[in-house]
Write a protein that holds these residues in place. Structure first.
Motif, PDB file in Angstrom:
ATOM      1  N   ARG A 168      56.843  28.421  42.417  1.00  0.00           N
ATOM      2  CA  ARG A 168      55.514  28.192  42.986  1.00  0.00           C
ATOM      3  C   ARG A 168      54.604  27.680  41.880  1.00  0.00           C
ATOM      4  O   ARG A 168      54.603  28.192  40.774  1.00  0.00           O
ATOM      5  CB  ARG A 168      54.941  29.489  43.547  1.00  0.00           C
ATOM      6  N   VAL A 169      53.855  26.691  42.204  1.00  0.00           N
ATOM      7  CA  VAL A 169      52.880  26.189  41.242  1.00  0.00           C
ATOM      8  C   VAL A 169      51.518  26.751  41.629  1.00  0.00           C
ATOM      9  O   VAL A 169      51.061  26.578  42.754  1.00  0.00           O
ATOM     10  CB  VAL A 169      52.841  24.653  41.253  1.00  0.00           C
ATOM     11  N   ILE A 170      50.931  27.452  40.713  1.00  0.00           N
ATOM     12  CA  ILE A 170      49.647  28.081  41.008  1.00  0.00           C
ATOM     13  C   ILE A 170      48.618  27.625  39.995  1.00  0.00           C
ATOM     14  O   ILE A 170      48.888  27.592  38.794  1.00  0.00           O
ATOM     15  CB  ILE A 170      49.794  29.623  40.983  1.00  0.00           C
ATOM     16  N   GLU A 171      47.465  27.265  40.471  1.00  0.00           N
ATOM     17  CA  GLU A 171      46.373  26.896  39.565  1.00  0.00           C
ATOM     18  C   GLU A 171      45.680  28.162  39.105  1.00  0.00           C
ATOM     19  O   GLU A 171      45.230  28.978  39.908  1.00  0.00           O
ATOM     20  CB  GLU A 171      45.369  26.021  40.309  1.00  0.00           C
ATOM     21  N   GLY A 172      45.619  28.356  37.805  1.00  0.00           N
ATOM     22  CA  GLY A 172      44.934  29.528  37.270  1.00  0.00           C
ATOM     23  C   GLY A 172      43.425  29.321  37.318  1.00  0.00           C
ATOM     24  O   GLY A 172      42.916  28.336  36.815  1.00  0.00           O
ATOM     25  N   ASP A 173      42.731  30.266  37.930  1.00  0.00           N
ATOM     26  CA  ASP A 173      41.276  30.200  38.078  1.00  0.00           C
ATOM     27  C   ASP A 173      40.672  30.997  36.917  1.00  0.00           C
ATOM     28  O   ASP A 173      40.604  32.221  36.961  1.00  0.00           O
ATOM     29  CB  ASP A 173      40.919  30.802  39.439  1.00  0.00           C
ATOM     30  N   ARG A 174      40.221  30.270  35.881  1.00  0.00           N
ATOM     31  CA  ARG A 174      39.782  30.948  34.662  1.00  0.00           C
ATOM     32  C   ARG A 174      38.600  31.887  34.901  1.00  0.00           C
ATOM     33  O   ARG A 174      38.525  32.978  34.324  1.00  0.00           O
ATOM     34  CB  ARG A 174      39.413  29.922  33.588  1.00  0.00           C
ATOM     35  N   ALA A 175      37.667  31.475  35.757  1.00  0.00           N
ATOM     36  CA  ALA A 175      36.489  32.324  36.003  1.00  0.00           C
ATOM     37  C   ALA A 175      36.898  33.640  36.665  1.00  0.00           C
ATOM     38  O   ALA A 175      36.390  34.711  36.321  1.00  0.00           O
ATOM     39  CB  ALA A 175      35.484  31.579  36.871  1.00  0.00           C
ATOM     40  N   LEU A 176      37.846  33.540  37.600  1.00  0.00           N
ATOM     41  CA  LEU A 176      38.375  34.770  38.207  1.00  0.00           C
ATOM     42  C   LEU A 176      39.075  35.596  37.136  1.00  0.00           C
ATOM     43  O   LEU A 176      38.904  36.814  37.059  1.00  0.00           O
ATOM     44  CB  LEU A 176      39.352  34.420  39.338  1.00  0.00           C
ATOM     45  N   GLY A 177      39.836  34.918  36.286  1.00  0.00           N
ATOM     46  CA  GLY A 177      40.539  35.613  35.209  1.00  0.00           C
ATOM     47  C   GLY A 177      39.585  36.328  34.275  1.00  0.00           C
ATOM     48  O   GLY A 177      39.848  37.455  33.852  1.00  0.00           O
ATOM     49  N   GLU A 178      38.475  35.686  33.982  1.00  0.00           N
ATOM     50  CA  GLU A 178      37.493  36.315  33.087  1.00  0.00           C
ATOM     51  C   GLU A 178      36.942  37.598  33.710  1.00  0.00           C
ATOM     52  O   GLU A 178      36.802  38.613  33.043  1.00  0.00           O
ATOM     53  CB  GLU A 178      36.363  35.333  32.775  1.00  0.00           C
ATOM     54  N   TYR A 179      36.649  37.546  35.006  1.00  0.00           N
ATOM     55  CA  TYR A 179      36.159  38.761  35.683  1.00  0.00           C
ATOM     56  C   TYR A 179      37.237  39.844  35.688  1.00  0.00           C
ATOM     57  O   TYR A 179      36.987  40.987  35.310  1.00  0.00           O
ATOM     58  CB  TYR A 179      35.714  38.438  37.106  1.00  0.00           C
ATOM     59  N   LEU A 180      38.437  39.474  36.090  1.00  0.00           N
ATOM     60  CA  LEU A 180      39.523  40.461  36.174  1.00  0.00           C
ATOM     61  C   LEU A 180      39.865  41.034  34.799  1.00  0.00           C
ATOM     62  O   LEU A 180      40.296  42.174  34.683  1.00  0.00           O
ATOM     63  CB  LEU A 180      40.773  39.827  36.794  1.00  0.00           C
ATOM     64  N   SER A 181      39.650  40.225  33.753  1.00  0.00           N
ATOM     65  CA  SER A 181      40.020  40.668  32.405  1.00  0.00           C
ATOM     66  C   SER A 181      39.220  41.880  31.962  1.00  0.00           C
ATOM     67  O   SER A 181      39.608  42.575  31.025  1.00  0.00           O
ATOM     68  CB  SER A 181      39.829  39.534  31.392  1.00  0.00           C
ATOM     69  N   GLY A 182      38.094  42.121  32.639  1.00  0.00           N
ATOM     70  CA  GLY A 182      37.306  43.315  32.318  1.00  0.00           C
ATOM     71  C   GLY A 182      38.163  44.565  32.340  1.00  0.00           C
ATOM     72  O   GLY A 182      37.971  45.500  31.565  1.00  0.00           O
TER      73      GLY A 182
END
Lengths: 424, 120
Positions: free
Chosen positions: B35-49
């Motif tokens: 599966r090719v998935i586009e990583g959503d950096r802004a979502l990642g930044e929030y989740l990284s909390g």
């Protein structure tokens, strides 16, 4: 100062709105204002994340009376001699220097929710667009008959970090071999559910390490069970045989009174003459939250599980030990996790940044004896009723020494991580 | 306006559907699908909390490994291994178990984009 497109646009819109609708002047500010009351795991994290992620678009003021912050978490490891006192003291400097947070080293005296202002002890007034209230707990000094604020140095609680923590350590060090220590444990809900029992473990560790193995620690508990109960009881039996005795209400028949002058504890079953009595009383949200009408009959503040907003005021967020967080325990990890949801929500409301679904996490590590660490934790999600645990875990009895050592080392890593995340 | 970095991540996932769970005599298991998935950096930044409570953003190590600057496929593999309980830590199993493939991709893109900070 860098002027962002956001602040220019926001200011222009707010000004136009004020001209048309006669909105209060605070709406005409170029930058929205957030005031955070309380510089602990909830408040300082919220302040830092709002300031850091908004990159100057939000004016953040942190109101905290103390110049430094002593973490309650890991204060038991100081008591046990595993850490220095200095290692649990943190400063606020970097919040100001790296993220431009204004520090108001003042006591917050009163919140006026109608005017959306916070009155400080020196008489100055801070207007806010959003307010974060994270004062932690206040102790219920009348919850143990015979005990009082005046008696807290005779029978220390050490449940608010600082001088009391150091006092308890000094008193522990002075207990003679054969001496009796009595802990009066708190009723639910209270700060740090495994904390009293980790504290007993650390006391026993110090007594054993200094050859005072004839000492005994009795826990008089108003609860029938406690956090990580099986793990602690297994550990006490293995490491400190005969030194720790936990008494349930059915055994001690109620905590009738204490006498701080004579160091006695009277239960329905027996009177104990102790060398040291540690009274951990019942607790409630800090006074500033209760006096602002944010707390219910429980003494704690109801919140919206999806945002950490106060259930009674959409401009106010309540974090950490002061709030009713559903299945989440009152812990620094919980407060830090809740702060990130509040910070994300506040930024979305004030700067139109993206909003994401709330999600929460917690892990509580406890140390039973050298290299014998255990943990409990979970993930949580909002439901209409409460913050609900969706997955959880707890260490198991009978785990290998290697795993327990790893768990302890993980807790050391967590402390370094969370304090960097809170204070920068 | 922040420039949102996006990257694509290949996720090898076992094809799981109602039909593949039943064992049919002579049937061959379905091949892994990519599966090719586009990583959503802004979502990642929030989740990284959630991650940076333990994994320090500075990249420092004090008992919990650094994940700052990891190539995205490393983090995807590690999270999938925790999710499948191939790796043992219950904290990480619990965390990874609740993340979707999109969320893991978002986290991977975010942490890949970070640089280690010099020690203070």
């Amino acid at each position: 100062m860098q002027t962002t497109r956001r602040s220019l646009l926001g200011g222009a819109l707010a000004f136009a709105g004020a001209a048309v609708t006669g909105a209060p002047m605070v709406r005409g500010q170029a930058k929205p204002r957030v005031v955070v009351i309380g510089g602990g795991a909830g408040g300082a994290t919220a302040a830092r994340y709002i300031a850091k992620d908004s990159k100057g678009a939000v004016d953040v003021t942190l109101v905290e009376e103390g110049q430094t912050y002593q973490t309650c978490f890991f204060s038991n490891l100081y008591l046990g001699g595993f850490r220095s006192y200095e290692s649990i003291v943190h400063r606020y400097d970097r919040l100001a220097s790296e993220h431009g947070i204004r520090l108001a080293q003042q006591r917050a005296a009163r919140i006026d929710r109608d005017k959306k202002t916070v009155l400080l002890a020196d008489g100055s007034i801070l207007p806010y667009d959003r307010l974060v209230v994270a004062p932690g707990i206040d102790l219920k000094y009348d919850s143990v008959p015979g005990w009082s604020r005046e008696a807290e140095d005779l029978m220390p609680h050490a449940w608010k970090p600082g001088r009391q923590t150091q006092l308890l350590k000094a008193r522990l060090d002075a207990v003679p071999d054969g001496g009796l220590i009595v802990m009066v444990a708190p009723p639910n809900p209270y700060r740090c559910p495994p904390g009293p029992y980790e504290r007993v473990s650390m006391m026993a560790h110090v007594l054993k390490a200094t050859g005072r193995t004839k000492c005994k620690i009795i826990i008089v508990d108003p609860k029938d069970r406690f956090s990580k109960m099986g793990l602690f009881q297994e550990g006490w039996e293995a490491h400190y045989p005969g030194m720790v005795e936990w008494l349930a209400p059915s055994v001690h028949d109620g905590i009738k009174s204490v006498d701080p002058k004579t160091n006695t504890v009277v239960t329905g079953f027996e009177t104990y003459q102790a060398a040291l009595v540690n009274v951990i009383p019942a607790q409630m949200a800090g006074a500033i939250a209760r006096e602002a009408g944010l707390a219910g009959a429980s003494g704690y503040c109801a919140i919206d599980p999806a945002s950490m907003k106060s259930a009674v005021d959409p401009n106010v967020f309540v974090l950490g030990d002061a709030c009713v967080a559903g299945d989440m325990p009152k812990s620094a990890f919980s407060a830090n996790s809740q702060a990130k949801v509040a910070a994300m929500t506040i930024r979305a409301e004030l700067t139109d940044s993206r909003a994401f679904p709330a999600r929460y996490a917690n892990t509580c590590w406890s140390l039973i004896e050298t290299d014998d660490g255990v943990k409990v934790g979970g993930r949580y999600e909002p439901t209409p009723e409460k913050i609900k645990e969706v997955e959880g875990f707890v260490s198991k009895t009978g785990e290998s020494k290697e795993l327990r050592k790893q768990t302890y080392e993980e807790s050391i890593g967590w402390y370094a991580g969370i304090t960097a995340d809170i204070f920068g | 306006m922040r420039n949102t970095k996006k990257a694509t991540i290949l996720l090898a996932a076992m094809a799981v559907d109602a039909g593949s769970s039943g064992i049919v005599s002579g049937a061959t298991p379905p091949p892994p699908i990519a599966r090719v998935i586009e990583g959503d950096r802004a979502l990642g930044e929030y989740l990284s909390g959630e991650c940076v409570t333990c994994h320090q953003l500075s990249g420092n190590y004090d008992g919990i490994p650094s994940i700052v600057g990891w190539p995205a496929p490393w983090l995807v593999e590690a999270m999938n291994d925790f999710k499948a309980h191939k790796r043992a830590n219950p904290v990480m199993q619990t965390i990874a178990g609740r993340y979707s493939a999109e969320e893991i991709a978002a986290l991977a893109v975010y942490f890949e984009s970070l640089m280690k900070q010099p020690p203070r």
